[in-house]
Design an enzyme around this catalytic site. Structure first.
Site, PDB file in Angstrom:
ATOM      1  N   HIS A 172       0.838  -1.206   0.000  1.00 50.73           N
ATOM      2  CA  HIS A 172       0.000   0.000   0.000  1.00 50.73           C
ATOM      3  C   HIS A 172       0.878   1.264   0.000  1.00 50.73           C
ATOM      4  O   HIS A 172       0.418   2.331   0.381  1.00 50.73           O
ATOM      5  CB  HIS A 172      -0.945   0.033   1.212  1.00 50.73           C
ATOM      6  CG  HIS A 172      -1.613  -1.275   1.479  1.00 50.73           C
ATOM      7  ND1 HIS A 172      -2.764  -1.671   0.830  1.00 50.73           N
ATOM      8  CD2 HIS A 172      -1.280  -2.303   2.312  1.00 50.73           C
ATOM      9  CE1 HIS A 172      -3.117  -2.874   1.262  1.00 50.73           C
ATOM     10  NE2 HIS A 172      -2.233  -3.277   2.145  1.00 50.73           N
ATOM     11  N   SER A 302      14.681  20.065 -16.081  1.00 55.37           N
ATOM     12  CA  SER A 302      13.591  21.041 -16.069  1.00 55.37           C
ATOM     13  C   SER A 302      14.092  22.354 -16.636  1.00 55.37           C
ATOM     14  O   SER A 302      15.220  22.777 -16.358  1.00 55.37           O
ATOM     15  CB  SER A 302      13.081  21.254 -14.639  1.00 55.37           C
ATOM     16  OG  SER A 302      12.234  22.391 -14.563  1.00 55.37           O
TER      17      SER A 302
END
Length: 497
Positions: A172, A302
């Site tokens: 999870h 970026s």
């Protein structure tokens, strides 16, 4: 119809799969040159077989066809298609123009699906047939199968090298028991091995449409051979053999059943799911700074944030894998609406989805191979994260050690519970490090096992049989599966834009 824009012009749309992502080899497989040259090869095989079985076709006509397989006048073909509104007849006329002596026997007895479907079976399976002179440079197998085998091989090397490196496991996406970096990689490999076996099964099960006529009854060929059933069957088998297939469909309508396309694209969609899961894991690990895909020296992460190292390869794989997974819906719907012996609403759809499925699979496999050839692991970051979580995981071992030293399990459990809550508060409320072990070391109650704490907290003692599982899995399942592909293992991935 073959209208469209100028695909070489910056003013016209070009598929990014062909212009930006897929390999030159795979783009060539789905090029007009490969397609129409294969049509001519199929017409030659048909003529050769018909001649062998007694039809009045001369050696001179056969030789003329052989000499002009690559002599394709694409401009003439486009003009003919515009005039005739029929792509196959346009190429029959274009082939006949450069083979005037053979023009009368080209496509003899056949329907358009003889070239369209049989070529489609060759292309959509990704198989380069043994007898076909159009074999891809440097590839004797299916492009997809060879690429996938290389990816599995690279990941197997990675898993073997890091079979014993402990890392925090997640369920999870919450901290769970420890595993190893190599064991986690084997989860990826196992899925890809299933994909490899499924690709091989589809390739091996593929059948040729063969020589069947307009509604699959072979009536035109029965007429050519004056009712001789045996010769019609021989013709079908001879062309099937020439094309490199082991068998042909006995039953077809005008087309081969479109469930074949479902089979092929289902396997590719399943591969897309595997790659998406792998690259998602890599992206999550990159966020945790435990693992990174290769990042080139001049690469920019970026335009605004120069410090960033975005996992752009893995992101590309996930993006394209989503497209690949959706493409199987096309053949599912196409197969469901094929009226009787055929309808033409399959044609335009298949031109797009079949080519795109293989071009997309080619791109994600090539990119994943590139990733797997340069994966970077940061053991110190992994170790630090283990140190943050391991004290909580070790509490059961500490309780057992205290019981062996003469303590009460219930008393020890309560002590550990209180100290764990205090340590968790430091982590969550104060943003500090997990100091549970320091609290245990400072508590006189635990003095009987203070000397054992280093041993009780050894990460390798929490990974179970992970390293042995890696070794057994690679030796018993992965390496035997890869053995037939050893000759292509050394090929490096060339990453497109």
């Amino acid at each position: 119809m073959a209208a469209g824009g100028d695909h070489g012009s910056p003013d016209s749309y070009r598929s990014p799969l062909a212009s930006r992502y897929a390999s030159p080899e795979m783009c060539f497989v789905f090029s007009d040159r490969y397609k129409f040259r294969t049509w001519r090869q199929l017409w030659l095989w048909l003529a050769e077989a018909e001649q062998t079985l007694g039809l009045p076709i001369t050696d001179e006509q056969i030789q003329e066809m052989k000499s002009n397989l690559d002599n394709i006048d694409f401009k003439m073909a486009a003009e003919e298609e515009k005039r005739l509104r029929h792509d196959v007849m346009a190429h029959v006329h274009t082939f006949g123009h450069c083979c005037p002596k053979a023009a009368g026997i080209i496509h003899l007895g056949a329907t358009s699906c003889y070239v369209g479907d049989n070529t489609g079976l060759i292309l959509s399976s990704g198989v380069i047939m043994a007898h076909c002179s159009l074999r891809l440079p440097g590839s004797g197998n299916s492009v997809s199968i060879s690429q996938l085998a290389r990816v599995i091989s690279r990941l197997a090397d990675f898993a073997k090298e890091r079979a014993s490196l402990p890392t925090l496991g997640f369920t999870h996406f919450q901290p769970a028991q420890l595993t190893t970096v190599g064991k986690r990689c084997c989860l990826w490999i196992q899925d890809l091995c299933m994909d490899l076996q499924n690709l091989k099964r589809v390739r091996d099960d593929l059948r040729f449409r063969g020589v069947k006529g307009t509604t699959g009854t072979q009536a035109s060929f029965l007429q050519l051979f004056e009712g001789d059933d045996h010769k019609v069957e021989q013709l079908d088998k001879m062309v099937t053999d020439k094309a490199g297939f082991k068998r042909a469909f006995i039953i077809t309508g005008q087309t081969y059943t479109r469930k074949v396309d479902i089979e092929v694209l289902s396997v590719l969609a399943s591969l897309g799911a595997s790659v998406h899961k792998i690259c998602t894991d890599i992206r999550l690990l990159a966020n945790l700074k435990e693992m990174e895909e290769p990042f080139e020296k001049q690469q920019i992460g970026s335009s605004a944030m120069p410090y960033k190292r975005n996992p752009m390869r893995s992101e590309r794989c996930c993006s394209l894998a989503r497209h690949l997974m959706t493409l199987v819906m096309d053949p599912l719907q196409t197969a469901s609406v094929q009226w009787f012996e055929r309808t033409l609403d399959d044609s335009a759809n298949r031109r797009i989805c079949l080519a795109e499925a293989f071009l997309t699979a080619d791109t994600i496999l090539n990119t994943l191979q590139n990733i797997s050839e340069g994966l970077v692991v940061y053991p110190k970051v992994i170790e630090r994260r283990i140190r943050q979580e391991l004290p909580f995981m070790a509490t059961e071992n500490i309780i057992m050690a205290m019981v062996k030293a003469g303590g009460s399990r219930q008393d020890c459990h309560e002590k550990i519970r209180v100290l764990s809550q205090q340590a968790a508060s430091v982590v969550k409320q104060e943003g500090g490090d997990n100091d549970l072990i320091e609290r245990i070391q400072a508590d006189a109650y635990f003095s009987p096992i203070h000397s054992q704490l280093d041993h009780l907290l050894d990460p390798s003692s929490f990974t179970g049989r992970a390293s042995q599982q890696v070794q057994r899995f690679l030796e018993e399942e992965v390496y035997p599966l890869l053995k037939p592909y050893e000759s292509v293992m050394k090929v490096k991935a060339e990453l497109c834009l």
